[in-house]
Motif scaffolding. Sequence first.
Motif, PDB file in Angstrom:
ATOM      1  N   LEU A   3      14.234  -7.536   6.939  1.00 51.09           N
ATOM      2  CA  LEU A   3      13.029  -8.341   7.172  1.00 51.09           C
ATOM      3  C   LEU A   3      13.324  -9.835   7.246  1.00 51.09           C
ATOM      4  CD1 LEU A   3      10.584  -6.443   4.781  1.00 51.09           C
ATOM      5  CD2 LEU A   3      10.813  -6.202   7.267  1.00 51.09           C
ATOM      6  N   PRO A   9      11.992  -0.415   5.894  1.00 46.03           N
ATOM      7  CA  PRO A   9      11.195  -1.640   5.726  1.00 46.03           C
ATOM      8  C   PRO A   9      10.466  -2.054   7.009  1.00 46.03           C
ATOM      9  CG  PRO A   9      13.359  -1.917   4.725  1.00 46.03           C
ATOM     10  CD  PRO A   9      13.397  -0.638   5.514  1.00 46.03           C
ATOM     11  N   ARG A  35       9.408   0.037   9.327  1.00 47.53           N
ATOM     12  CA  ARG A  35       8.300   0.975   9.441  1.00 47.53           C
ATOM     13  C   ARG A  35       7.144   0.563   8.524  1.00 47.53           C
ATOM     14  NH1 ARG A  35       4.777   3.909  11.918  1.00 47.53           N
ATOM     15  NH2 ARG A  35       4.223   5.875  10.897  1.00 47.53           N
ATOM     16  N   LEU A  36       7.463   0.139   7.313  1.00 44.34           N
ATOM     17  CA  LEU A  36       6.419  -0.325   6.389  1.00 44.34           C
ATOM     18  C   LEU A  36       5.744  -1.588   6.917  1.00 44.34           C
ATOM     19  CD1 LEU A  36       8.130   0.332   2.936  1.00 44.34           C
ATOM     20  CD2 LEU A  36       6.022   1.387   3.778  1.00 44.34           C
ATOM     21  N   ALA A  37       6.520  -2.464   7.559  1.00 44.43           N
ATOM     22  CA  ALA A  37       5.928  -3.678   8.131  1.00 44.43           C
ATOM     23  C   ALA A  37       4.917  -3.315   9.221  1.00 44.43           C
ATOM     24  CB  ALA A  37       7.018  -4.582   8.697  1.00 44.43           C
ATOM     25  N   GLU A  38       5.195  -2.241   9.980  1.00 43.33           N
ATOM     26  CA  GLU A  38       4.231  -1.772  10.976  1.00 43.33           C
ATOM     27  C   GLU A  38       2.959  -1.269  10.304  1.00 43.33           C
ATOM     28  OE1 GLU A  38       7.090  -0.144  14.628  1.00 43.33           O
ATOM     29  OE2 GLU A  38       6.127   1.267  13.239  1.00 43.33           O
ATOM     30  N   LEU A  98       1.825  -1.918   7.277  1.00 47.04           N
ATOM     31  CA  LEU A  98       1.120  -2.943   6.494  1.00 47.04           C
ATOM     32  C   LEU A  98       0.801  -4.185   7.311  1.00 47.04           C
ATOM     33  CD1 LEU A  98       3.255  -2.644   3.236  1.00 47.04           C
ATOM     34  CD2 LEU A  98       0.866  -1.976   3.499  1.00 47.04           C
ATOM     35  N   ALA A 155       5.484  -5.841   3.426  1.00 50.76           N
ATOM     36  CA  ALA A 155       6.450  -4.740   3.476  1.00 50.76           C
ATOM     37  C   ALA A 155       7.574  -4.939   2.469  1.00 50.76           C
ATOM     38  CB  ALA A 155       7.025  -4.622   4.880  1.00 50.76           C
ATOM     39  N   THR A 197       8.686  -2.510  -0.422  1.00 48.50           N
ATOM     40  CA  THR A 197      10.022  -1.935  -0.322  1.00 48.50           C
ATOM     41  C   THR A 197      10.782  -2.051  -1.641  1.00 48.50           C
ATOM     42  OG1 THR A 197      10.143  -2.465   2.033  1.00 48.50           O
ATOM     43  CG2 THR A 197      12.222  -2.046   0.922  1.00 48.50           C
ATOM     44  N   VAL A 211       0.806   3.941   3.995  1.00 43.09           N
ATOM     45  CA  VAL A 211       1.876   3.590   3.052  1.00 43.09           C
ATOM     46  C   VAL A 211       2.264   4.793   2.200  1.00 43.09           C
ATOM     47  CG1 VAL A 211       2.486   2.111   1.111  1.00 43.09           C
ATOM     48  CG2 VAL A 211       1.167   1.177   2.998  1.00 43.09           C
TER      49      VAL A 211
END
Length: 414
Positions: A30, A248, A250-253, A255, A261, A265, A316
């Motif tokens: 990130l 991370p 994928r989590l940023a997408e 969230l 993210a 993470t 999430v």
Amino acid sequence: MTAAAATRRFLVLTALRWLPVGLLIPVMVLLPLDRGLSLTEVGLTASLQGVVVLLLELPTGGLADSVGRRRVLLLAAAVGTGACALLLTADTVAGFAAVGVLKGVHRALDSGPLEAWYVDAVHAADPAAPIEKGLSLQGVVLGVAIAAGALAGGGAVALDPLPAVDALAAPVAAALALQVLGLVGIVALMTETPPSTGLRAVWRSAGQTPRAVLDGVKLLRHNRVLLALVAVELTWGFGMVAFESLTPVRLAEVLDGAQAAAAVTGPASSAAWLASAAGATVLPWLGRRLGLAPAAALLRVVQGVTVLGIGLLGGVVGVVTAYLACYVVHGAANPAHMTLLHRQVGAGQRATVLSLNSMVSQPAGSLGLVVLTAVADGASVPVAMALAAVVLALGAPLYLPAWRQARRPEPAGA
């Protein structure tokens, strides 16, 4: 120094080595994205680490035997500190590429000297002392240190405690401080009478590297089971990029933001490493029920399914649940694979085979970083996750030769 004292020092140095790694987990992908790099550029720069390790792993092992483990570990810590300092300020492709190169040099120098020093120190104190307990405790300390570091790294991003530093860079600043502390720890805690330090000794050690590689290639050529097991690392090293580096993203997408993210993470990575330890405890039972080779093959397929879940599940909770399941499987799969590998070699060839196994995984991981980040950029992260899932599952048939050997025992060198 007694064996107990050596063990205590070994565990403290292990914790200092891996705490910074945990701190960086939430932001390693990130942070460069936040500083303007594309996902493809992040993959390319990070892949340099694996290339450098591939080139230097065997030569640096010989260097540690020639000039002393303490000196090589001090050099490794100094290079690691430099990599962390550069990461704190890097904001260009060239800067992050330099970080990747330095991390590769650090990893190559750091691979082995601490464990070798510990075994030598314990045997010097008591030649009959068992080392298994200390090495097992190291695994526990390593997992807990990474878990604690990841949790702290995510917390640092969420709390943003350093006004002069971007939130995503706060874990890097903390990791840099711990790198320096680790360097001091090596100076204070490692004691060693080094072997000859002359240039001739170093050159002689480096000259053994081609022979070591050649011996390893001969082993693979004459042992089909061993060749298949080492080939598993091609699929495993490639596929690990998905859950280690793309989660991370994928989590940023999910969230809709890098900082959010990173904050998630950290705790998720901490829980994942604890889940990995839990997975390792399940392996003996699974091996007894299915046999070790069938269990290892099944775990490859199941891990592919969990990676697919990271890419396809919504929200999430779905992504993190699949991520934790992936690490449970990962924790069981690694000792299964290593046990099968050890069964194929004797003591005189063990280090060579382990180095080859690691050397195969490094370029595979580098290729995975380049390919999967490019796919994520050009198509989507879920598509990259699906590709990684397929590649991971392709490792399952490679355990069939070991399974057949277990059913019809034959000489390990056949």
